[in-house]
Design an enzyme around this catalytic site. Structure first.
Site, PDB file in Angstrom:
ATOM      1  CG  ASP A   8      -1.738   1.169   1.433  1.00  0.00           C
ATOM      2  OD1 ASP A   8      -2.444   1.528   0.470  1.00  0.00           O
ATOM      3  OD2 ASP A   8      -1.703   1.777   2.514  1.00  0.00           O
ATOM      4  CG  ASP A  10      -2.008   7.516   0.769  1.00  0.00           C
ATOM      5  OD1 ASP A  10      -1.032   8.261   0.576  1.00  0.00           O
ATOM      6  OD2 ASP A  10      -2.993   7.455   0.009  1.00  0.00           O
TER       7      ASP A  10
END
Length: 239
Positions: A8, A10
Site C-alpha cells: 500500500d 498511504d
C-alpha cells in the site's frame, strides 16, 4: 520461483494520512460539511469519490457535488501534499526497498489511489523506479477489500500468492490480501490499530518500516509481532 512483495502507499510507505485528511477536511468544509477529524481520518486510503460523497452526505452517484469536491481536492494535492517530496516517506523506506530489490524480490504497489495520483506521489517521493508494477483503483473492476488489485499485481509480476506478501496499514488492506491468498504484514503506524490489523488476520503486525523488512527477510521482527506482546514463529520468510 519468483516471489513478490506488494505495498500500500498511504500510511505504509508515505506519511501522508494526516496531510491527506487535512486536505479532505478543508475541501468538504468548503462545500458546507462539518465532519469530525475522526470521520475524515477514517476515509484515508479509501477511494476518493466515495469518501468525499460520504463526508458531504450525498450519494456517490451525485455527480455534481462529488465531482466538485474531487476537483478541488486534486487541484490542491500537488501543492499541499506532493510538494513535500521525499520528506513524505517514512523512515527506512528507500533503504528497505533497495534491500528487497537487491535480494531479488519483485516489488509492486496496490493502492486505492487513481493512477495519476499514485504515480505522482511515488515520483515525488523518489521511489517510483523501485516498483515493477503499480496497480490502482481505476485499473480494476473492484477495489479494496476485493482481491482484484492484489491479483492484478501478482499477475503483472508473474509471482504466485503462496510465495508473496502484502504490506498495508488498514483492515481493508488485510482483507484484500487474505482474499488473494497473500501473506500479510500490517503496520500499526498508519490508519488502523495493531489490534484491528490482528483481528483482520494479519500474519505479522509491526510498528516501523525497518521491522517490515526484518519480517520479510527473516520471518521475525525486533519489535513485537503485535503490540500485545506475542512473537510468532517464522512464516515463510523471503531469504
Amino acid at each position: 520461483m519468483t516471489s513478490a512483495i506488494v505495498f500500500d502507499i498511504d500510511g505504509t510507505l508515505a506519511d501522508t494520512p494526516s496531510a491527506i485528511a487535512e486536505l479532505i477536511g478543508d475541501v468538504v468544509r468548503g462545500l458546507g460539511a462539518s465532519p469530525s477529524r475522526a470521520e475524515v481520518l477514517a476515509t484515508v486510503g479509501k477511494p476518493l469519490e466515495a469518501s468525499l460523497a460520504g463526508l458531504l452526505g450525498v450519494s456517490v452517484d451525485d455527480d455534481d457535488a462529488t465531482a466538485e469536491a474531487a476537483a478541488r481536492y486534486r487541484a490542491r494535492f500537488a501543492a499541499d501534499v506532493l510538494s513535500r517530496g521525499p520528506a513524505l516517506l517514512l523512515p527506512g523506506v528507500p533503504e528497505g526497498l533497495d534491500r528487497l530489490r537487491a535480494a531479488g524480490h519483485l516489488l509492486g504497489v496496490a493502492t486505492s489511489k487513481i493512477s495519476t495520483s499514485a504515480l505522482a506521489l511515488l515520483e515525488a517521493g523518489g521511489i517510483l523506479d523501485r516498483f515493477d508494477t503499480v496497480v490502482c483503483h481505476d485499473m480494476v473492476e473492484r477495489g479494496k477489500p476485493h482481491p482484484d488489485m492484489a491479483l492484478r499485481a501478482l499477475a503483472d509480476l508473474g509471482a504466485p500468492a503462496a510465495r508473496s506478501w502484502y504490506v498495508g496499514d488498514t483492515v481493508t488492506d488485510m482483507t484484500m490480501a487474505r482474499a488473494a491468498a497473500l501473506r500479510t504484514v500490517g503496520v500499526s503506524y498508519g490508519v488502523d490499530s495493531a489490534e484491528a490489523l490482528t483481528a483482520a488476520g494479519a500474519d505479522h503486525v509491526v510498528a516501523d518500516f525497518p521491522s517490515v523488512i526484518r519480517v520479510l527477510a527473516h520471518g521475525t521482527a525486533v519489535t513485537p509481532h503485535d503490540l500485545a506482546g506475542t512473537s510468532p514463529e517464522p512464516t515463510g520468510a523471503l531469504t
